[in-house]
Design a protein around this motif. Structure first.
Motif, PDB file in Angstrom:
ATOM      1  N   SER A   1       0.793  -1.271   0.101  1.00  0.00           N
ATOM      2  CA  SER A   1       0.098   0.133  -0.103  1.00  0.00           C
ATOM      3  C   SER A   1       0.919   1.415  -0.012  1.00  0.00           C
ATOM      4  O   SER A   1       2.068   1.274   0.205  1.00  0.00           O
ATOM      5  CB  SER A   1      -0.945   0.294   1.204  1.00  0.00           C
ATOM      6  N   LEU A   2      -0.012   2.383  -0.445  1.00  0.00           N
ATOM      7  CA  LEU A   2       0.978   3.765  -0.390  1.00  0.00           C
ATOM      8  C   LEU A   2       1.285   4.012   0.962  1.00  0.00           C
ATOM      9  O   LEU A   2       2.375   4.506   1.169  1.00  0.00           O
ATOM     10  CB  LEU A   2       0.010   4.834  -1.000  1.00  0.00           C
ATOM     11  N   LYS A   3       0.694   3.719   1.828  1.00  0.00           N
ATOM     12  CA  LYS A   3       0.675   4.053   3.385  1.00  0.00           C
ATOM     13  C   LYS A   3       2.139   3.095   3.913  1.00  0.00           C
ATOM     14  O   LYS A   3       2.846   3.833   4.634  1.00  0.00           O
ATOM     15  CB  LYS A   3      -0.463   3.690   4.278  1.00  0.00           C
ATOM     16  N   ASP A   4       2.057   1.962   3.405  1.00  0.00           N
ATOM     17  CA  ASP A   4       3.202   1.046   3.859  1.00  0.00           C
ATOM     18  C   ASP A   4       4.513   1.505   3.353  1.00  0.00           C
ATOM     19  O   ASP A   4       5.566   1.666   3.939  1.00  0.00           O
ATOM     20  CB  ASP A   4       2.920  -0.353   3.655  1.00  0.00           C
ATOM     21  N   ALA A   5       4.378   2.042   2.138  1.00  0.00           N
ATOM     22  CA  ALA A   5       5.601   2.258   1.229  1.00  0.00           C
ATOM     23  C   ALA A   5       6.356   3.573   1.702  1.00  0.00           C
ATOM     24  O   ALA A   5       7.451   3.880   2.071  1.00  0.00           O
ATOM     25  CB  ALA A   5       5.310   2.376  -0.140  1.00  0.00           C
ATOM     26  N   ALA A   6       5.293   4.812   2.214  1.00  0.00           N
ATOM     27  CA  ALA A   6       5.686   5.917   2.733  1.00  0.00           C
ATOM     28  C   ALA A   6       6.229   5.902   3.872  1.00  0.00           C
ATOM     29  O   ALA A   6       7.292   6.129   4.315  1.00  0.00           O
ATOM     30  CB  ALA A   6       4.549   6.851   2.721  1.00  0.00           C
ATOM     31  N   THR A   7       5.599   4.985   4.970  1.00  0.00           N
ATOM     32  CA  THR A   7       5.946   4.494   6.268  1.00  0.00           C
ATOM     33  C   THR A   7       7.507   3.856   6.209  1.00  0.00           C
ATOM     34  O   THR A   7       8.360   4.360   7.000  1.00  0.00           O
ATOM     35  CB  THR A   7       4.968   3.509   7.044  1.00  0.00           C
TER      36      THR A   7
ATOM     37  N   LYS B   1      11.431  13.441  10.125  1.00  0.00           N
ATOM     38  CA  LYS B   1      11.256  12.657   9.040  1.00  0.00           C
ATOM     39  C   LYS B   1       9.926  12.509   8.326  1.00  0.00           C
ATOM     40  O   LYS B   1       9.063  12.496   9.019  1.00  0.00           O
ATOM     41  CB  LYS B   1      11.730  11.375   9.611  1.00  0.00           C
ATOM     42  N   VAL B   2      10.162  12.529   7.070  1.00  0.00           N
ATOM     43  CA  VAL B   2       8.919  12.619   6.314  1.00  0.00           C
ATOM     44  C   VAL B   2       9.047  11.666   5.228  1.00  0.00           C
ATOM     45  O   VAL B   2      10.151  11.610   4.476  1.00  0.00           O
ATOM     46  CB  VAL B   2       8.569  13.901   5.692  1.00  0.00           C
ATOM     47  N   GLY B   3       7.933  10.850   4.851  1.00  0.00           N
ATOM     48  CA  GLY B   3       8.036   9.955   3.856  1.00  0.00           C
ATOM     49  C   GLY B   3       6.902  10.280   2.712  1.00  0.00           C
ATOM     50  O   GLY B   3       5.837  10.441   3.140  1.00  0.00           O
ATOM     51  N   ALA B   4       7.153   9.802   1.556  1.00  0.00           N
ATOM     52  CA  ALA B   4       6.003  10.098   0.595  1.00  0.00           C
ATOM     53  C   ALA B   4       6.154   8.815  -0.180  1.00  0.00           C
ATOM     54  O   ALA B   4       7.134   8.132  -0.727  1.00  0.00           O
ATOM     55  CB  ALA B   4       6.301  11.473  -0.287  1.00  0.00           C
ATOM     56  N   ALA B   5       4.791   8.639  -0.976  1.00  0.00           N
ATOM     57  CA  ALA B   5       4.756   7.382  -1.925  1.00  0.00           C
ATOM     58  C   ALA B   5       3.781   7.974  -2.776  1.00  0.00           C
ATOM     59  O   ALA B   5       2.798   8.483  -2.611  1.00  0.00           O
ATOM     60  CB  ALA B   5       4.354   6.192  -1.393  1.00  0.00           C
ATOM     61  N   LEU B   6       3.998   7.694  -4.160  1.00  0.00           N
ATOM     62  CA  LEU B   6       3.318   8.047  -5.163  1.00  0.00           C
ATOM     63  C   LEU B   6       2.995   7.045  -6.061  1.00  0.00           C
ATOM     64  O   LEU B   6       3.711   5.921  -6.440  1.00  0.00           O
ATOM     65  CB  LEU B   6       3.926   9.072  -6.408  1.00  0.00           C
TER      66      LEU B   6
ATOM     67  N   VAL C   1      -4.996  12.967  -2.111  1.00  0.00           N
ATOM     68  CA  VAL C   1      -3.671  12.999  -1.412  1.00  0.00           C
ATOM     69  C   VAL C   1      -4.053  12.644   0.010  1.00  0.00           C
ATOM     70  O   VAL C   1      -4.745  13.300   0.627  1.00  0.00           O
ATOM     71  CB  VAL C   1      -3.002  14.355  -1.348  1.00  0.00           C
ATOM     72  N   THR C   2      -3.186  11.564   0.508  1.00  0.00           N
ATOM     73  CA  THR C   2      -3.623  11.249   2.125  1.00  0.00           C
ATOM     74  C   THR C   2      -2.574  11.617   2.951  1.00  0.00           C
ATOM     75  O   THR C   2      -1.298  11.213   2.569  1.00  0.00           O
ATOM     76  CB  THR C   2      -3.999   9.715   2.241  1.00  0.00           C
TER      77      THR C   2
END
Length: 130
Positions: free
Chosen positions: A2-8, A22-27, A100-101
């Motif tokens: 999931s995008l959430k898992d990838a960003a985390t 720290k910030v993570g982003a997934a698209l 965008v979440t």
């Protein structure tokens, strides 16, 4: 994934020795591929890179130019929206309807569209006829 898992996951790789934020982003791109980015600080503060910009750069480097969805996560009391510059960067590659979440490491989320985040976005349409 999931995008959430990838960003985390990518958030853990952030280089944030100065702010500790720290910030993570997934698209998710049009192909369905997920691209990730994390913030990279620099001792010369204006030279840092936002997580969203890193994910966009990875997407474009892979030859894709359309994003369908984004997720941004940070360890904060409330979801952190992309900065103004990243809102414009996201708008370059996504339609106003792109979701965008924004999430926190504690599980709180806020969902907006790109149009909600950046009303009246400057676009290629403004350049027509030049």
């Amino acid at each position: 994934m999931s995008l959430k898992d990838a960003a985390t996951r990518v958030r853990e790789n952030a280089h944030a020795p100065y702010s500790g934020f720290k910030v993570g982003a997934a698209l998710r791109a049009a192909s369905g591929t997920v691209y990730v980015g994390c913030n990279v600080e620099n001792v010369a503060y204006p030279e840092g890179t936002c997580a969203e910009a890193g994910a966009i750069a990875a997407m474009v480097a892979a030859g894709e130019t359309e994003l369908l969805e984004a997720y941004v996560i940070a360890d904060s009391p409330m979801p952190v929206t992309p900065c103004g510059g990243c809102r414009q960067k996201l708008a370059e590659f996504g339609a106003g309807s792109v979701v965008v979440t924004m999430g926190t490491t504690e599980g709180r989320e806020q969902v907006m569209t790109l149009a909600d985040l950046l009303p009246g976005a400057f676009s290629a349409d403004h350049m027509a006829g030049r």
